[in-house]
Design a protein around this motif. Structure first.
Motif, PDB file in Angstrom:
ATOM      1  N   SER A 125       4.844  14.834  -5.776  1.00  0.00           N
ATOM      2  CA  SER A 125       3.457  14.623  -5.367  1.00  0.00           C
ATOM      3  C   SER A 125       3.161  13.137  -5.486  1.00  0.00           C
ATOM      4  N   PRO A 126       3.451  12.345  -4.432  1.00  0.00           N
ATOM      5  CA  PRO A 126       3.339  10.883  -4.539  1.00  0.00           C
ATOM      6  C   PRO A 126       1.942  10.395  -4.891  1.00  0.00           C
TER       7      PRO A 126
ATOM      8  N   PRO B  25       0.831  -1.200   0.000  1.00  0.00           N
ATOM      9  CA  PRO B  25       0.000   0.000   0.000  1.00  0.00           C
ATOM     10  C   PRO B  25       0.866   1.250   0.000  1.00  0.00           C
ATOM     11  N   ALA B  26       0.284   2.320  -0.494  1.00  0.00           N
ATOM     12  CA  ALA B  26       1.020   3.583  -0.530  1.00  0.00           C
ATOM     13  C   ALA B  26       1.365   4.024   0.884  1.00  0.00           C
ATOM     14  N   ALA B  27       2.610   4.393   1.096  1.00  0.00           N
ATOM     15  CA  ALA B  27       3.055   4.806   2.422  1.00  0.00           C
ATOM     16  C   ALA B  27       2.490   6.183   2.762  1.00  0.00           C
TER      17      ALA B  27
ATOM     18  N   LEU C 155       7.718   7.159  -7.385  1.00  0.00           N
ATOM     19  CA  LEU C 155       7.060   7.684  -6.192  1.00  0.00           C
ATOM     20  C   LEU C 155       6.175   6.645  -5.515  1.00  0.00           C
ATOM     21  N   ARG C 156       5.924   5.523  -6.177  1.00  0.00           N
ATOM     22  CA  ARG C 156       5.116   4.456  -5.583  1.00  0.00           C
ATOM     23  C   ARG C 156       5.916   3.160  -5.605  1.00  0.00           C
ATOM     24  N   PRO C 157       6.902   3.027  -4.702  1.00  0.00           N
ATOM     25  CA  PRO C 157       7.724   1.799  -4.681  1.00  0.00           C
ATOM     26  C   PRO C 157       6.858   0.568  -4.481  1.00  0.00           C
TER      27      PRO C 157
ATOM     28  N   PRO D 188      13.319   6.406   0.323  1.00  0.00           N
ATOM     29  CA  PRO D 188      12.200   7.355   0.267  1.00  0.00           C
ATOM     30  C   PRO D 188      10.895   6.704  -0.178  1.00  0.00           C
ATOM     31  N   PHE D 189       9.793   7.316   0.218  1.00  0.00           N
ATOM     32  CA  PHE D 189       8.440   6.984  -0.240  1.00  0.00           C
ATOM     33  C   PHE D 189       8.000   5.571   0.143  1.00  0.00           C
ATOM     34  N   GLN D 190       8.590   4.982   1.153  1.00  0.00           N
ATOM     35  CA  GLN D 190       8.136   3.684   1.614  1.00  0.00           C
ATOM     36  C   GLN D 190       8.333   3.574   3.123  1.00  0.00           C
ATOM     37  N   ASP D 191       7.513   2.709   3.724  1.00  0.00           N
ATOM     38  CA  ASP D 191       7.563   2.550   5.169  1.00  0.00           C
ATOM     39  C   ASP D 191       8.910   1.983   5.599  1.00  0.00           C
ATOM     40  N   SER D 192       9.502   2.619   6.588  1.00  0.00           N
ATOM     41  CA  SER D 192      10.750   2.149   7.186  1.00  0.00           C
ATOM     42  C   SER D 192      10.496   1.847   8.655  1.00  0.00           C
ATOM     43  N   ARG D 193      10.847   0.653   9.075  1.00  0.00           N
ATOM     44  CA  ARG D 193      10.626   0.228  10.455  1.00  0.00           C
ATOM     45  C   ARG D 193      11.860   0.556  11.292  1.00  0.00           C
ATOM     46  N   VAL D 194      11.654   1.463  12.230  1.00  0.00           N
ATOM     47  CA  VAL D 194      12.711   1.884  13.148  1.00  0.00           C
ATOM     48  C   VAL D 194      12.456   1.212  14.484  1.00  0.00           C
ATOM     49  N   ARG D 195      13.460   0.527  14.997  1.00  0.00           N
ATOM     50  CA  ARG D 195      13.253  -0.310  16.180  1.00  0.00           C
ATOM     51  C   ARG D 195      14.383  -0.100  17.173  1.00  0.00           C
ATOM     52  N   LEU D 196      14.008  -0.024  18.451  1.00  0.00           N
ATOM     53  CA  LEU D 196      14.997   0.023  19.520  1.00  0.00           C
ATOM     54  C   LEU D 196      15.411  -1.389  19.885  1.00  0.00           C
ATOM     55  N   ASP D 197      16.684  -1.559  20.170  1.00  0.00           N
ATOM     56  CA  ASP D 197      17.170  -2.850  20.647  1.00  0.00           C
ATOM     57  C   ASP D 197      16.755  -2.990  22.108  1.00  0.00           C
ATOM     58  N   ALA D 198      15.816  -3.906  22.371  1.00  0.00           N
ATOM     59  CA  ALA D 198      15.278  -4.047  23.725  1.00  0.00           C
ATOM     60  C   ALA D 198      16.371  -4.399  24.721  1.00  0.00           C
TER      61      ALA D 198
END
Length: 792
Positions: free
Chosen positions: A210-211, A133-135, A246-248, A660-670
């Motif tokens: 303009s994505p 899906p579009a981010a 613009l739409r990966p 760019p233009f896509q969801d990036s998962r940023v995670r803390l090391d528990a």
């Protein structure tokens, strides 16, 4: 409504069958079963091609079975017969024997029936390719970034004066919610001569995306899109058009379809060139797979159909996809207007004639894509038309025509033809194009006539016993006596388990002639070390070298290389050392020959100012994210599961390589979080625009962890299951802790003095806990603490 009617009908059948032998199986001790030619309405547990379908009312008549119309729909049978229906109790029953390949097995003891149909009898299933899906883009943090590549070189010559030179290639960029403005410059300075200093602007561009609409706007320096008969031309002005990047994850080219049959509910695996691409589940019957993201050109596809019983069917099918094709109805277009750039890299503001140009591509079908384009200027204009089509035998054909008129040379024309494709291990490409002497496209020099003919042919075959063989030939004919022909051959073969040997041969004739032969051997060793040796012969002169390379690895900051051999008939040697750091990449190179000795020191990196934070980093070529974990230093940050950064003393970290233009998962090391820290989630999703920064904040409540022991009015421990909450300004923070055995409760995020509320069976009390002095990571034991006013 249909489900309700089916339930009522099934209930009536069961009720009637229980007391009327004529409508069901005879009960023990009852009269003989009805004659075979009598109708019986049965409530049966139905299995369709091995898959359970539930209880259904079926009519048995003269040895055949009839089913209600709803059953045909629920079982996905291709059609309901138009004739032969039987009415019973207000419902219509249709003969199953009219369906292709029908057969059944009745088990009256269990009141069940197993139905069988050919796979072709079911409604086809289309398995759509997974499409991301579009981010939803995150808010942009205004930022200023600088990229630079600096070098300092010193050369000592045998018969000339020594020289020292400084060079700097820089880019300055500003990113906001409106777009990104960048400007690049190059500086050259001879330190021994004050007169040899130049500073040149390369390009300055504002870009806005303009994505949602797949639109791209550029103001300033840009390059026109490459077309079939027109290359990219630099200019300054405005450019507006579509941008599928613009739409990966969503391809603009047609998705090849693969078809097959499943005799029972099955799992379908798609392998392309021996790589697993997708796994899907399909019901019984014919199916069609949509493929997406496949390699360009011809591929070998394998479809593996495996049902619940482990039966497996393998289909080997050809697959063809090419980026020059657009899916049916898809369009790409671009409009450009401005002034042509001249003297790029030599002059900062040298522009020529004004022009306007456009390009439009349309997918007429999944197999045919048309292209139209042209330009207009004060001195002339041109029009172009082209067609890309999928051909038999997994090939792509292209044809293009162009016409031009220029006030100085008159009318002209150009053309091109091409075929590229292959199957299995071989790939080929044929291309030919030509133009009349008076043809002038956008950016053509008036004095230079185009080639009358340019033709090339290339072919390669892989997985041969000797390796991969490549052959090529080309020919260029001018409108004058100029001509050039060339043939080439190459072989890449594996030697042993790891080494690779490459052989190349080139022969040119015509206006320029000569031949060359090259041999290169690469031997990878353990630890990232590699040894290479090569030799080339050209015009009777042979050069050779041996090199050892150890590049910086993921767990190492340093790398080096050494080379020795002969170049231009003289001894030559090189030595290099390389440093890879978070703040940039450094290099030191030394070279020596009989004529000169050169030393070069270089450093490339970037600087970023965003949200009140300053960072020194490697070159910022992509988007980036600022991660904030207030008050927590030294936390490891992961991007897409890989360690990428660590928070500084302020709890801030930079992720410089965000797509760019896509969801990036940023995670803390528990594992790097303190035990007493409280956080709602250790992972957040962010989507950054092109070359822009976004902020990712992890609100972590600091403090200490404490193990409390709470007692009630009777002096005994609070029962397990009571809740404890922190109270701030008379209100609960919303974080609940539960008591365990012996009235103990572990509370995190506590300050030196904390107000708590305990609740048990609709009763509550509040009390204050004072923690003794200790380090933040220490766990204090406090108690017993009295909870007054709560009865057991």
């Amino acid at each position: 409504m249909r489900s309700w009617a089916r339930a009522v009908s099934l209930g009536l059948v069961l009720l009637a069958a229980a007391g009327n032998p004529a409508l069901g199986w005879a009960k023990a001790g009852s009269a003989e079963p009805p004659a075979a030619d009598e109708d019986r309405l049965l409530a049966l547990d139905v299995t369709v091609n091995g898959a359970g379908a539930g209880m259904w009312p079926l009519l048995r008549r003269a040895g055949g079975l009839y089913a209600p119309a709803e059953a045909f729909e629920q079982w996905r049978l291709a059609h309901v017969p138009a004739t032969g229906a039987v009415a019973r109790r207000g419902d219509m029953y249709w003969p199953l024997s009219s369906v292709q390949g029908f057969g059944y097995e009745m088990d009256e003891a269990t009141q069940s029936v197993r139905l069988h149909f050919l796979p072709e009898a079911f409604v086809p299933t289309r398995v759509a390719a997974a499409s991301a899906p579009a981010a939803k883009l995150s808010p942009v943090e205004p930022s200023l970034f600088v990229n630079y590549d600096a070098s300092l070189a010193a050369a000592r010559y045998r018969n000339a004066a020594s020289t020292r030179e400084f060079g700097l290639l820089s880019e300055i960029g500003v990113s906001t919610a409106l777009g990104v403005l960048t400007s690049t410059h190059v500086l050259r300075s001879a330190l021994d001569d004050q007169d040899l200093r130049t500073a040149t602007r390369l390009d300055t561009t504002f870009v806005r995306h303009s994505p949602a609409a797949r639109r791209l706007l550029k103001l300033g320096d840009a390059v026109t899109p490459v077309a079939m008969l027109a290359g990219g031309i630099g200019f300054a002005g405005v450019q507006w058009g579509t941008d599928d990047a613009l739409r990966p994850g969503r391809s603009s080219q047609p998705m090849p379809l693969l078809s097959g049959y499943a005799v029972a509910p099955s799992t379908v695996e798609l392998w392309v060139n021996d790589v697993l691409r997708q796994v899907s589940t399909v019901p019984t019957g014919p199916f069609t797979l949509e493929t997406q993201g496949q390699p360009a050109g011809a591929s070998d596809a394998r479809v593996v159909v495996r049902d619940a019983l482990g039966r497996q069917t393998v289909l080997d099918l050809p697959l063809f996809s090419h980026p020059d094709l657009l899916s049916a109805g898809r369009a790409q277009w671009s409009l450009s207007a401005g002034a042509l750039r001249r003297g790029f890299g030599e002059a900062s503001w040298d522009y020529g004639e004004s022009f306007v140009s456009g390009r439009w591509r349309q997918g007429m079908s999944d197999r045919h894509t048309v292209e139209l384009g042209g330009h207009g200027a004060r001195d002339g204009a041109s029009l172009q038309a082209g067609l890309s089509s999928e051909l038999p035998f997994q090939a792509l054909g292209t044809v293009a025509l162009a016409a031009s008129r220029h006030m100085s040379v008159g009318a002209g024309a150009a053309w091109s033809l091409g075929v590229q494709g292959g199957a299995g291990r071989q790939v080929y490409a044929l291309q030919a194009e030509g133009a009349t002497a008076s043809y002038r496209g956008l950016g053509y020099e008036i004095q230079a006539a185009p080639s009358r003919l340019q033709a090339s042919a290339n072919w390669s075959m892989s997985q041969l016993p000797v390796g991969t063989l490549t052959l090529g030939a080309s020919r260029i004919l001018g409108h004058d006596s100029r001509q050039l022909s060339a043939i080439s051959a190459g072989l890449s073969a594996r030697v042993g388990n790891r080494a690779v040997l490459n052989l190349t041969l080139l022969r040119a004739s015509g206006s320029a002639s000569g031949s060359s032969l090259g041999v290169h051997l690469l031997v990878p060793l353990d630890g990232g070390l590699s040894v290479s040796a090569g030799s080339s012969t050209r015009s009777g002169r042979t050069d050779a070298h041996v090199a050892v390379t150890s590049p910086p690895a993921a767990d190492s900051r340093w790398g080096w290389r050494a080379l020795a051999g002969r170049r231009a008939g003289r001894p030559h040697s090189e030595l290099g050392a390389y440093l890879q750091a978070e703040a940039g990449v450094g290099s030191l190179d030394l070279s020596s020959s009989a004529l000169q000795t050169t030393a070069r020191l270089g450093w490339q990196g970037g600087m970023l100012l965003v949200g009140g934070h300053a960072f020194a980093t490697r070159r910022l070529e992509q988007s980036f994210a600022i991660v904030e974990v207030p008050g927590h230093a030294g936390l490891d940050i992961r991007l897409a599961g890989s360690p990428s950064a660590r928070t500084d003393a302020d709890g801030v970290a930079l992720l410089p390589r965000v797509l760019p233009f896509q969801d990036s998962r940023v995670r803390l090391d528990a594992n790097s979080l303190p035990l007493s820290a409280e956080i709602e989630s250790i992972e957040q999703v962010a989507a950054a625009p092109w070359r822009s920064g976004v902020r990712v904040v992890f609100p972590v409540r600091g403090g200490r962890g404490a193990l409390l022991r709470v007692v009630l009015d009777d002096g005994l421990a609070v029962p397990a299951g009571a809740t404890v909450e922190r109270i701030v300004e008379g209100r609960s923070e919303g974080v609940v802790f539960y008591t365990a055995r012996r009235g103990e409760v572990f509370v995190t995020g506590m300050q030196r003095s904390e107000r708590l509320r305990l609740t048990w069976r609709a009763q509550s009390c509040e009390f204050t806990v004072e923690l003794p002095p200790a380090a933040d990571d220490d766990i204090s034991r406090v108690g017993p603490v009295a909870c007054e006013g709560v009865a057991r």
